[in-house]
Scaffold this active site. Structure first.
Site, short mmCIF file in Angstrom:
data_model
loop_
_atom_site.label_atom_id
_atom_site.label_comp_id
_atom_site.label_asym_id
_atom_site.label_seq_id
_atom_site.Cartn_x
_atom_site.Cartn_y
_atom_site.Cartn_z
N ASP A 82 -16.29 -44.97 -6.29
CA ASP A 82 -16.61 -46.25 -6.94
C ASP A 82 -15.41 -47.18 -6.98
O ASP A 82 -15.55 -48.38 -7.22
CB ASP A 82 -17.14 -46.01 -8.36
N ASP A 151 -11.33 -37.18 -8.93
CA ASP A 151 -12.36 -37.83 -9.74
C ASP A 151 -13.70 -37.28 -9.28
O ASP A 151 -14.37 -37.86 -8.43
CB ASP A 151 -12.28 -39.35 -9.55
N ASP A 154 -19.81 -33.42 -12.00
CA ASP A 154 -19.84 -32.16 -12.73
C ASP A 154 -19.99 -30.98 -11.77
O ASP A 154 -20.48 -31.13 -10.64
CB ASP A 154 -20.99 -32.17 -13.73
#
Length: 277
Positions: A82, A151, A154
């Site tokens: 992102d 980054d 989960d």
């Protein structure tokens, strides 16, 4: 939002408009505009970031390791498609090279189109993008980086390997002496059974292994942690440098004081993760 790592609880955000929803090669990718949280990125049904509070996670994940290092020159980001962590790393003028390894190119493309407030991190000329597996890249680039930031999503599905000891060995090998890693460390309210064995397993690899956290309302239980380990040095609980005044004015969560405070864990978490009384 419901997930196997937070069974019995759910979180809702009111949708104003769905902006994008497609399957990539690796996962389900959804972006929507919300009523109160701005733009929201969701991967495989799990909220990754919202415009309202993403700065908390991005700033702490980047600035804790970077301000703990006396002079970081080369930084590697694994995941982070992102662009939010890149945006924060780019605030450090002393960094000469920023490399990102993102497996899913669709996340980068979608973020550039719909989440420019984060994806502007890709605009920095120091950024080099690699669409590939981060572990393979590190294997090919030994003793190369001062800071490595993972980054990740989960530990469900393909991301499971990012929470296992071999991946941490790969990061250790790709670090220069004195280097620091920072990885997504899950939630102390929900995941000490994941955090504790990982911390124990990697402690022999690194000189120091520590755990910090930040608050973020749109993540399960409103908290997310960071596993921070160093290859030499005295640990990361106290920053070795501080943001310039012009930079600090632009930051909305990180400060030298919150840096130090983020390592002070609730008593139950300190005992559960490190065994301290």
């Amino acid at each position: 939002e419901r997930g196997p790592l937070w069974q019995g609880q759910a979180f809702s955000i009111q949708i104003k408009e769905v902006l994008y929803h497609q399957k990539s090669l690796f996962q389900d990718v959804l972006v929507f505009d919300s009523v109160h949280h701005g733009k929201v990125l969701v991967l495989d049904g799990v909220i990754q970031c919202t415009e309202r509070d993403e700065f908390s996670y991005q700033e702490m994940m980047a600035h804790i390791p970077l301000y703990s290092h006396p002079s970081p020159k080369k930084v590697l980001v694994i995941g982070g498609g992102d662009g939010g962590v890149l945006r924060e790393i780019a605030r450090h003028p002393g960094v000469e090279e920023i490399v990102i390894c993102e497996l899913d190119k669709d996340v980068i493309d979608v973020s550039k189109k719909y989440l420019p407030f984060m994806a502007k991190g890709f605009d920095d000329p120091r950024v080099k993008v690699n669409i590939m597996d981060g572990a393979k890249f590190m294997e090919e680039n030994q003793s190369s980086f001062d800071v490595i930031i993972t980054d990740s999503s989960d530990p469900v599905g393909p991301a499971c390997v990012l929470f296992e000891t071999p991946f941490y060995k790969a990061m250790h090998g790709s670090l220069r002496d004195g280097g620091i890693i920072c990885t997504q460390g899950e939630c102390v309210w929900l995941h000490v059974d994941l955090i504790q064995p990982l911390v124990k397993a990697i402690t022999p690899l690194f000189t120091t292994v520590e755990y910090a956290y930040c608050t973020i309302p749109s993540y399960p239980s409103g908290q997310i942690g960071f596993i921070i380990a160093s290859k030499g040095g005295n640990g990361c609980k106290v920053p070795t440098r501080s943001p310039e005044e012009s930079v600090q004015k632009k930051l909305r969560y990180y400060s030298p004081d919150i840096h130090k405070a983020s390592f002070v864990l609730p008593a139950f978490a300190q005992r559960a993760i490190f065994g301290d009384s």
